[in-house]
Design an enzyme around this catalytic site. Structure first.
Site, PDB file in Angstrom:
ATOM      1  N   LYS A 152       0.896  -1.183   0.000  1.00 20.17           N
ATOM      2  CA  LYS A 152       0.000   0.000   0.000  1.00 20.17           C
ATOM      3  C   LYS A 152       0.924   1.219   0.000  1.00 20.17           C
ATOM      4  O   LYS A 152       1.424   1.645   1.037  1.00 20.17           O
ATOM      5  CB  LYS A 152      -0.874  -0.016   1.263  1.00 20.17           C
ATOM      6  CG  LYS A 152      -2.214   0.681   1.134  1.00 20.17           C
ATOM      7  CD  LYS A 152      -2.175   2.118   0.706  1.00 20.17           C
ATOM      8  CE  LYS A 152      -1.956   3.085   1.846  1.00 20.17           C
ATOM      9  NZ  LYS A 152      -1.676   4.467   1.362  1.00 20.17           N
ATOM     10  N   GLU A 224       8.836   1.400  11.216  1.00 23.01           N
ATOM     11  CA  GLU A 224       9.913   2.385  11.014  1.00 23.01           C
ATOM     12  C   GLU A 224       9.233   3.746  11.034  1.00 23.01           C
ATOM     13  O   GLU A 224       8.627   4.164  10.046  1.00 23.01           O
ATOM     14  CB  GLU A 224      10.610   2.135   9.668  1.00 23.01           C
ATOM     15  CG  GLU A 224      11.212   0.736   9.516  1.00 23.01           C
ATOM     16  CD  GLU A 224      12.513   0.571  10.288  1.00 23.01           C
ATOM     17  OE1 GLU A 224      12.930   1.499  11.006  1.00 23.01           O
ATOM     18  OE2 GLU A 224      13.111  -0.522  10.175  1.00 23.01           O
ATOM     19  N   CYS A 258      13.645  10.925   7.287  1.00 24.87           N
ATOM     20  CA  CYS A 258      13.403  10.514   8.681  1.00 24.87           C
ATOM     21  C   CYS A 258      14.621  10.756   9.561  1.00 24.87           C
ATOM     22  O   CYS A 258      14.488  11.083  10.725  1.00 24.87           O
ATOM     23  CB  CYS A 258      12.968   9.054   8.732  1.00 24.87           C
ATOM     24  SG  CYS A 258      14.141   7.930   7.966  1.00 24.87           S
ATOM     25  N   GLU A 353       8.885  16.758  14.907  1.00 19.66           N
ATOM     26  CA  GLU A 353       9.585  16.546  13.644  1.00 19.66           C
ATOM     27  C   GLU A 353       9.106  17.617  12.657  1.00 19.66           C
ATOM     28  O   GLU A 353       7.917  17.659  12.326  1.00 19.66           O
ATOM     29  CB  GLU A 353       9.225  15.137  13.132  1.00 19.66           C
ATOM     30  CG  GLU A 353       9.909  14.731  11.865  1.00 19.66           C
ATOM     31  CD  GLU A 353       9.456  13.341  11.383  1.00 19.66           C
ATOM     32  OE1 GLU A 353       8.253  13.010  11.479  1.00 19.66           O
ATOM     33  OE2 GLU A 353      10.318  12.574  10.918  1.00 19.66           O
TER      34      GLU A 353
END
Ligand code: NAD
Length: 443
Positions: A152, A224, A258, A353
C-alpha cells in the site's frame, strides 16, 4: 470506481491516476495472496532468490521512468531520484544474497534445527519521501522469506509504486506481489484484513493506530517511524566537518528525511564560528523545480506539510528565535534554506519533527544539558556527536537506535529506531529474520 490522482507539487497539475482499492477488493487480493504464497513457500530459498533477481533485472528496463516519476510525484531533484531508482534496481542481487544467508536453517544439536519459515501475507505500507526505497527495503526480505506481499504505497506517490509492481509482476508468479491504492482508509482496511504481518514506514501517529489494530489478531509488526534527530557539536569538534554534516543532513530531500538533523546543540565557545559557517554553506543551496540544473532543494511535497513547517518557524519567531538565514513565512510550494538560532525547549522546532530544510541551533555551556535536551524526545531514530576525545563517550549516552560519532547514524547493519521511532526494524541479519517465523524442528 474511485480514482486517486497524483499531482506535481510544483504546480499542482495532475500527472496521472490509479484506481483506488476498496475493502471488498482488498479481500480479493488477500485470497489471491494466500494461494500464491502457499506455492512460493514450498520453493527453496535459492529458487525464490533466482526469480526475484530475474524480476529486478527486468525492472532495470524502466529504471529511468521510475526516477522520473519519483521527481514528478514528490519533487525530489532528478539526480537524487535517479539514484534512488538505481539503488532499488542495482542492489537487489546483493540484498537477496544477504537475506538468503540470514535465513539459512541452523543446527541446534541433538537432532534439532532452527528454521526461518514464512509468516504468510505481509502488508507493506510505505511513505512518499523515498517512495521506492522504503517500499523495496521491506518487500524484498518479506518475499525472500517465502511470504506474499500486498503493497500500500503513499497516496502522494502511487504512480511510481504502480510501475514498480507492474514491472516486477511481468516476471514474478501471479499473486505474489500485489498493490492496494488509496489513502489512510485503504491502509486501515489492509491492516484489518486477514494478513499476518504489517511492515510499516511512516509517521508515529499512523504507527500507533496500526499497532492497536494489529493487536486483535497479534499480527507481526515492523515499524519504522518518525524521528527528531539531535546533533551535539563539542568545542573540540572539527568545525568545518560538523558544519558540512549539519547543513547537508538538515537539507537533504528538502529536509523530508526521517534521519535528517532536526536540532543542533553547539558549545557556546565555538557557536559564533559554527553559525557563520552554517549560514555561508546554507546560502549556496538552490531551491527550485526538480528538472532545473543545480537545484538541490525541491518543493515541499504538499500544502499540509508546507503549513506544518511554516507553523514551526512562526512559533519559533514568536518565542524569540533569531533567523540567521531565511524567514518564518513562505509561499507554496517552496521553503528556502533557513537557519534559526536561539532555539529553546518550548519551541515546536525542538519538540516535533519539522521535516523541512531548516537548520535549528541552540547553544550550551554544559554538555550534560545538551545530552538531556537531545534525549528529551519521544523519538529516538538517529543522533550524532561531533567532537574530539570524549565524543564517543557522549555518543554512548544518546537515546537513539543509530548513533554516529563525527558522522550520521546508521552507517551499517540494521535500520533501527529506539523509543517511539520504531518497533521492530529491518536490515542486517536480525532485521531480515523479522519477516520470518522462527521454528524449532526436533527429529
Ligand atoms: P504517514 O504515516 O502519513 O503515511 C505513511 C503511509 O501510511 C501512507 O501509505 C499512508 O496512506 C498510510 N497510513 C496513514 N495512516 C494509516 C493508518 N492509520 N493505517 C494504515 N495506514 C495508514 O507518513 P508520511 O507522511 O507518508 O511519511 C512521513 C513520515 O514517515 C515521517 O514521520 C518520517 O519520519 C517517516 N519515515 C520514517 C522512516 C524510517 O525508516 N524510520 C523512513 C521514511 C519516513
Amino acid at each position: 470506481m474511485s480514482v486517486l490522482i497524483s499531482y506535481d507539487p510544483i504546480d499542482n497539475k495532475a500527472i496521472g491516476k490509479v484506481s483506488t482499492t476498496s475493502e471488498q477488493q482488498i479481500a480479493i487480493l488477500v485470497k489471491k495472496a494466500k494461494s500464491a504464497q502457499k506455492n512460493w513457500a514450498t520453493q527453496s530459498l535459492i529458487e525464490r532468490q533466482q526469480q526475484i533477481v530475474a524480476a529486478y533485472k527486468h525492472l532495470g528496463t524502466v529504471q529511468e521512468s521510475l526516477g522520473l516519476l519519483i521527481s514528478q510525484e514528490m519533487g525530489k531533484d532528478f539526480r537524487r531520484a535517479s539514484y534512488e531508482a538505481g539503488g532499488a534496481v542495482q542492489n537487489a542481487q546483493y540484498f537477496c544474497q544477504e537475506i538468503a544467508a540470514s535465513l539459512q536453517s541452523e543446527s541446534l544439536g541433538h537432532g534439532s534445527e532452527l528454521q526461518y519459515r514464512a509468516l504468510g501475507i505481509v502488508a507493506v505500507i510505505s511513505p512518499w519521501n523515498y517512495p521506492l526505497a522504503m517500499a523495496n527495503n521491506l518487500l524484498l526480505p518479506a518475499l525472500m522469506a517465502g511470504n506474499s506481499v500486498i503493497l500500500k504505497p503513499s497516496e502522494e506517490t502511487p504512480l511510481v509504486a504502480d510501475l514498480f509492481v507492474k514491472t516486477l509482476n511481468e516476471v514474478l508468479p501471479d499473486g505474489l506481489l500485489q498493490i492496494a491504492h488509496g489513502g489512510a482508509d485503504t491502509g486501515k482496511a489492509l491492516v484489518n484484513s486477514d494478513i499476518n504481518m504489517v511492515a510499516f514506514t511512516g509517521s508515529l501517529a499512523a504507527g500507533k493506530h496500526i499497532m492497536s489494530s494489529a493487536a486483535s489478531s497479534l499480527k507481526r509488526l515492523v515499524m519504522e517511524l518518525g524521528g527528531n534527530d539531535p546533533m551535539i557539536v563539542m568545542a573540540s569538534a572539527d568545525i568545518d566537518k560538523a558544519v558540512q554534516f549539519a547543513v547537508a543532513s538538515s537539507f537533504e530531500n528538502a529536509g523530508q528525511m526521517c534521519t535528517s538533523t532536526e536540532r543542533i546543540y553547539v558549545d557556546e565557545r565555538i557557536a559564533d564560528e559554527f553559525e557563520q559557517k552554517v549560514v555561508a554553506l546554507a546560502s549556496r543551496y538552490q531551491v527550485g523545480a526538480w528538472d532545473k540544473p543545480g537545484v538541490n532543494i525541491g518543493p515541499i511535497v504538499n500544502a499540509k506539510q508546507h503549513r506544518k513547517i511554516v507553523a514551526h518557524l512562526k512559533d519559533a519567531e514568536l518565542k524569540g528565535a533569531r533567523f540567521l538565514l531565511g524567514h518564518a513565512d513562505y509561499q507554496l510550494p517552496f521553503i528556502q534554506p533557513t537557519v534559526v538560532a536561539n532555539i529553546t525547549a518550548d519551541m515546536l522546532l525542538e519538540q516535533d519533527e519539522t521535516f523541512g530544510p531548516v537548520v535549528a541551533i541552540s547553544r550550551f555551556n554544559d554538555i550534560s544539558q545538551a545530552i538531556e535536551r537531545a534525549n528529551d524526545s519521544p523519538y529516538g531514530l538517529s543522533a550524532s556527536v561531533f567532537g574530539g576525545v570524549g565524543a564517543a563517550g557522549i555518543a554512548e549516552q544518546m537515546e537513539a537506535g543509530m548513533v554516529g560519532v563525527n558522522q550520521g547514524g546508521g552507517g551499517a547493519g540494521p535500520w533501527v529506531g529506539a523509543k517511539q521511532s520504531g518497533f521492530g526494524f529491518h536490515g542486517g541479519a536480525a532485521g531480515h529474520r523479522q519477516f520470518a517465523q522462527v521454528r524449532v524442528l526436533s527429529k
